[in-house]
Design an enzyme around this catalytic site. Structure first.
Site, PDB file in Angstrom:
ATOM      1  N   ARG A  58       0.843  -1.215   0.000  1.00 29.86           N
ATOM      2  CA  ARG A  58       0.000   0.000   0.000  1.00 29.86           C
ATOM      3  C   ARG A  58       0.873   1.258   0.000  1.00 29.86           C
ATOM      4  O   ARG A  58       0.577   2.239   0.687  1.00 29.86           O
ATOM      5  CB  ARG A  58      -0.934   0.038   1.227  1.00 29.86           C
ATOM      6  CG  ARG A  58      -1.875  -1.110   1.343  1.00 29.86           C
ATOM      7  CD  ARG A  58      -2.921  -1.150   0.225  1.00 29.86           C
ATOM      8  NE  ARG A  58      -3.880  -2.185   0.509  1.00 29.86           N
ATOM      9  CZ  ARG A  58      -3.714  -3.463   0.176  1.00 29.86           C
ATOM     10  NH1 ARG A  58      -2.641  -3.843  -0.498  1.00 29.86           N
ATOM     11  NH2 ARG A  58      -4.632  -4.352   0.479  1.00 29.86           N
ATOM     12  N   SER A  92     -10.370   0.292   4.059  1.00 28.29           N
ATOM     13  CA  SER A  92      -9.497   0.057   5.226  1.00 28.29           C
ATOM     14  C   SER A  92      -8.894   1.372   5.702  1.00 28.29           C
ATOM     15  O   SER A  92      -8.272   2.082   4.912  1.00 28.29           O
ATOM     16  CB  SER A  92      -8.351  -0.877   4.850  1.00 28.29           C
ATOM     17  OG  SER A  92      -8.867  -2.046   4.291  1.00 28.29           O
ATOM     18  N   GLU A  96      -3.951   4.112   6.364  1.00 29.70           N
ATOM     19  CA  GLU A  96      -3.783   3.771   4.942  1.00 29.70           C
ATOM     20  C   GLU A  96      -4.155   4.916   3.990  1.00 29.70           C
ATOM     21  O   GLU A  96      -3.397   5.217   3.067  1.00 29.70           O
ATOM     22  CB  GLU A  96      -4.600   2.515   4.612  1.00 29.70           C
ATOM     23  CG  GLU A  96      -4.416   2.085   3.175  1.00 29.70           C
ATOM     24  CD  GLU A  96      -5.181   0.836   2.810  1.00 29.70           C
ATOM     25  OE1 GLU A  96      -5.010  -0.193   3.479  1.00 29.70           O
ATOM     26  OE2 GLU A  96      -5.955   0.897   1.843  1.00 29.70           O
TER      27      GLU A  96
HETATM   28  C1  LIG Z   1     -15.121   0.550   0.058  1.00 32.50           C
HETATM   29  C2  LIG Z   1     -13.671   0.729  -0.287  1.00 32.50           C
HETATM   30  C3  LIG Z   1     -12.879  -0.382  -0.503  1.00 32.50           C
HETATM   31  C4  LIG Z   1     -11.526  -0.229  -0.831  1.00 32.50           C
HETATM   32  N1  LIG Z   1     -10.780  -1.350  -1.038  1.00 32.50           N
HETATM   33  C5  LIG Z   1      -9.473  -1.227  -1.364  1.00 32.50           C
HETATM   34  C6  LIG Z   1      -8.677  -2.392  -1.582  1.00 32.50           C
HETATM   35  O1  LIG Z   1      -9.148  -3.513  -1.512  1.00 32.50           O
HETATM   36  N2  LIG Z   1      -7.376  -2.220  -1.879  1.00 32.50           N
HETATM   37  C7  LIG Z   1      -6.813  -0.980  -2.001  1.00 32.50           C
HETATM   38  O2  LIG Z   1      -5.619  -0.903  -2.290  1.00 32.50           O
HETATM   39  N3  LIG Z   1      -7.544   0.137  -1.800  1.00 32.50           N
HETATM   40  C8  LIG Z   1      -8.851   0.049  -1.486  1.00 32.50           C
HETATM   41  N4  LIG Z   1      -9.601   1.169  -1.265  1.00 32.50           N
HETATM   42  C9  LIG Z   1      -8.952   2.489  -1.326  1.00 32.50           C
HETATM   43  C10 LIG Z   1      -9.096   3.203  -2.687  1.00 32.50           C
HETATM   44  O3  LIG Z   1     -10.230   2.776  -3.375  1.00 32.50           O
HETATM   45  C11 LIG Z   1      -7.870   3.003  -3.582  1.00 32.50           C
HETATM   46  O4  LIG Z   1      -6.710   3.418  -2.925  1.00 32.50           O
HETATM   47  C12 LIG Z   1      -8.008   3.759  -4.901  1.00 32.50           C
HETATM   48  O5  LIG Z   1      -6.934   3.461  -5.752  1.00 32.50           O
HETATM   49  C13 LIG Z   1      -8.095   5.273  -4.707  1.00 32.50           C
HETATM   50  O6  LIG Z   1      -8.508   5.815  -5.940  1.00 32.50           O
HETATM   51  P1  LIG Z   1      -9.135   7.249  -6.046  1.00 32.50           P
HETATM   52  O7  LIG Z   1      -9.222   7.577  -7.491  1.00 32.50           O
HETATM   53  O8  LIG Z   1     -10.395   7.314  -5.289  1.00 32.50           O
HETATM   54  O9  LIG Z   1      -7.990   8.115  -5.355  1.00 32.50           O
HETATM   55  P2  LIG Z   1      -8.160   9.392  -4.419  1.00 32.50           P
HETATM   56  O10 LIG Z   1      -8.776   8.986  -3.139  1.00 32.50           O
HETATM   57  O11 LIG Z   1      -8.798  10.487  -5.164  1.00 32.50           O
HETATM   58  O12 LIG Z   1      -6.636   9.758  -4.163  1.00 32.50           O
HETATM   59  C14 LIG Z   1      -5.822   8.956  -3.344  1.00 32.50           C
HETATM   60  C15 LIG Z   1      -4.411   9.540  -3.362  1.00 32.50           C
HETATM   61  O13 LIG Z   1      -3.884   9.423  -4.668  1.00 32.50           O
HETATM   62  C16 LIG Z   1      -3.557  10.702  -5.198  1.00 32.50           C
HETATM   63  N5  LIG Z   1      -3.967  10.698  -6.599  1.00 32.50           N
HETATM   64  C17 LIG Z   1      -5.175  10.360  -7.085  1.00 32.50           C
HETATM   65  N6  LIG Z   1      -5.168  10.451  -8.419  1.00 32.50           N
HETATM   66  C18 LIG Z   1      -3.933  10.855  -8.766  1.00 32.50           C
HETATM   67  C19 LIG Z   1      -3.303  11.159 -10.001  1.00 32.50           C
HETATM   68  N7  LIG Z   1      -3.943  11.054 -11.164  1.00 32.50           N
HETATM   69  N8  LIG Z   1      -2.017  11.587  -9.971  1.00 32.50           N
HETATM   70  C20 LIG Z   1      -1.337  11.714  -8.805  1.00 32.50           C
HETATM   71  N9  LIG Z   1      -1.877  11.439  -7.614  1.00 32.50           N
HETATM   72  C21 LIG Z   1      -3.161  11.017  -7.597  1.00 32.50           C
HETATM   73  C22 LIG Z   1      -4.330  11.710  -4.389  1.00 32.50           C
HETATM   74  O14 LIG Z   1      -3.656  12.949  -4.352  1.00 32.50           O
HETATM   75  C23 LIG Z   1      -4.366  11.027  -3.036  1.00 32.50           C
HETATM   76  O15 LIG Z   1      -3.169  11.288  -2.344  1.00 32.50           O
HETATM   77  C24 LIG Z   1     -10.964   1.058  -0.939  1.00 32.50           C
HETATM   78  C25 LIG Z   1     -11.771   2.186  -0.720  1.00 32.50           C
HETATM   79  C26 LIG Z   1     -13.113   2.023  -0.406  1.00 32.50           C
HETATM   80  C27 LIG Z   1     -13.970   3.240  -0.204  1.00 32.50           C
END
Ligand SMILES: Cc1cc2nc3c(=O)[nH]c(=O)nc-3n(C[C@H](O)[C@H](O)[C@H](O)COP(=O)(O)OP(=O)(O)OC[C@H]3O[C@@H](n4cnc5c(N)ncnc54)[C@H](O)[C@@H]3O)c2cc1C
Length: 351
Positions: free
Chosen positions: A177, A251, A347
């Site tokens: 992660r 998480s 996380e």
């Molecule tokens: C119900 C639920 C279940 C989940 N299960 C998992 C799982 O099983 N495994 C897991 O690893 N994660 C999980 N996650 C966490 C999350 O979904 C992932 O980490 C996902 O990749 C985040 O994507 P996002 O587009 O929403 O990122 P955001 O939340 O918008 O951003 C997360 C971080 O990435 C950065 N970021 C986003 N996009 C970019 C970009 N284009 N360039 C540079 N930086 C960027 C942001 O600045 C921030 O720091 C879960 C979340 C939820 C709500």
């Protein structure tokens, strides 16, 4: 340069830019925790031109930039006084078994689309919320698979200089992660495209008992990739609160990785502590178990609650403030540390 601002910023009629900047923008629909917070400015960049305009806008006003995807892994501690920049580049291009994916593509859509194309390697990562561009940031992982297994490279833009950059897999310094983008490059680049290496041959990854049991329950002996994806989806729907229904970021803590010595001393006090050995020879202990054993399942501060469905998930009961979430997190960390002498690591990314 002329600004297009949905707000009260005065316009200079000389130059035209296409990007719309929203002022005093409510982010509650842009963070899956559903916190009612605001960004001073917000914009949605769909291509490199938009991105350049956004960087110029921020530079002219000396604004900090926060790059946002689907907001499913961020926790805001309050309003953001800079520019929130959504990187929404679309497009998926298959090149033999490689796939080039725009940062704004929905991750789960990509998983299912690859399956339809009979290209495999993403199925255990089904139903992870968010966008493709964020997937390398924490090297998303689930059910025995992490992104780095299929990752080749990514394209990014330096937020300060506008320079277009390429990062290979080793440049990204992936870990559990974790990547360089959560560390020394946090807030420094916008990822615009990722490249993954998929395969026409499906190799099941069935390290997780829960996944094996789900396939058995479905009477599937030799799973096809789509069977594994369907099973993962079913488990996740059962186990995790749906962020469309109740605000959460999945998480809230990483599973602590302990040395053999630390695990042995922990087992002297808590003989039943579950663990899973990692490739690095460490022992991963479920943070959910620690939180539950500390008596914190169902614990609440204001509108923030430790989910009764899954102790690793903090949920917004509807009216949680950032302060509620942070206070609940602090309580969890203190109690787990005093009971087990283990420091939990958050996380999601905190702002
Ligand atoms: C119900 C639920 C279940 C989940 N299960 C998992 C799982 O099983 N495994 C897991 O690893 N994660 C999980 N996650 C966490 C999350 O979904 C992932 O980490 C996902 O990749 C985040 O994507 P996002 O587009 O929403 O990122 P955001 O939340 O918008 O951003 C997360 C971080 O990435 C950065 N970021 C986003 N996009 C970019 C970009 N284009 N360039 C540079 N930086 C960027 C942001 O600045 C921030 O720091 C879960 C979340 C939820 C709500």
């Amino acid at each position: 340069m002329r600004d297009r601002v949905a707000g009260i910023i005065p316009l200079n009629a000389l130059d035209v830019i296409n990007l719309l900047f929203h002022e005093n923008f409510n982010l509650s629909r842009h963070n899956t925790l559903g916190l009612d917070i605001r960004a001073r400015y917000f914009c949605d960049a769909g291509n490199q031109q938009d991105l350049s305009e956004a960087l110029a806008f921020a530079r002219d006003r000396e604004l900090e930039i926060l790059v946002l995807g689907g907001g499913s892994n961020v926790v805001f501690s309050g309003d953001f006084e800079g520019l929130v920049l959504c990187v929404n580049f679309q497009g998926v291009q298959f090149d033999d078994q490689k796939v080039l994916v725009g940062a704004g593509v929905n991750w789960h859509w990509l998983v299912r689309h690859s399956l339809q194309k009979e290209l495999y390697g993403l199925e255990n990562l089904s139903l992870i919320p968010g966008l493709a561009g964020a997937s390398p940031v924490q090297n998303i992982g689930a059910y025995g698979q992490e992104l780095d297994r299929v990752f080749v490279a990514l394209a990014a833009t330096d937020l300060h200089t506008g320079e277009e950059l390429t990062f290979t897999k080793s440049d990204c310094r992936f870990g559990y992660r974790h990547s360089i983008f959560k560390d020394e490059l946090k807030g420094q680049v916008a990822i615009t495209q990722i490249t993954l290496q998929l395969s026409t041959e499906y190799t099941p990854i069935l390290e997780y008992g829960e996944l094996v049991s789900e396939l058995e329950r479905r009477e599937i002996e030799i799973p096809k990739a789509v069977d594994t994806s369907d099973a993962v989806i079913a488990i996740r729907k059962r186990k995790l609160p749906d962020p469309d229904v109740v605000g959460n970021v999945g998480s809230f803590y990483k599973n602590p990785e302990l040395s053999s010595q630390t695990l042995t001393s922990l087992r002297q006090r808590c003989p039943n502590v579950p663990s899973r050995k990692t490739e690095k020879g460490l022992h991963k202990v479920p943070a959910a178990w620690l939180i539950e054993q500390a008596g914190l399942k169902g614990e609440a501060v204001g509108g923030a609650l430790v989910s009764t469905q899954h102790a690793l998930v903090l949920v917004n009961q509807g009216n949680a403030s950032s302060q509620d979430v942070m206070a609940l997190a602090t309580r969890i960390e203190h109690q787990v540390q005093s009971k087990f002498d283990i420091l939990l690591e958050v996380e999601p990314v905190l702002y």
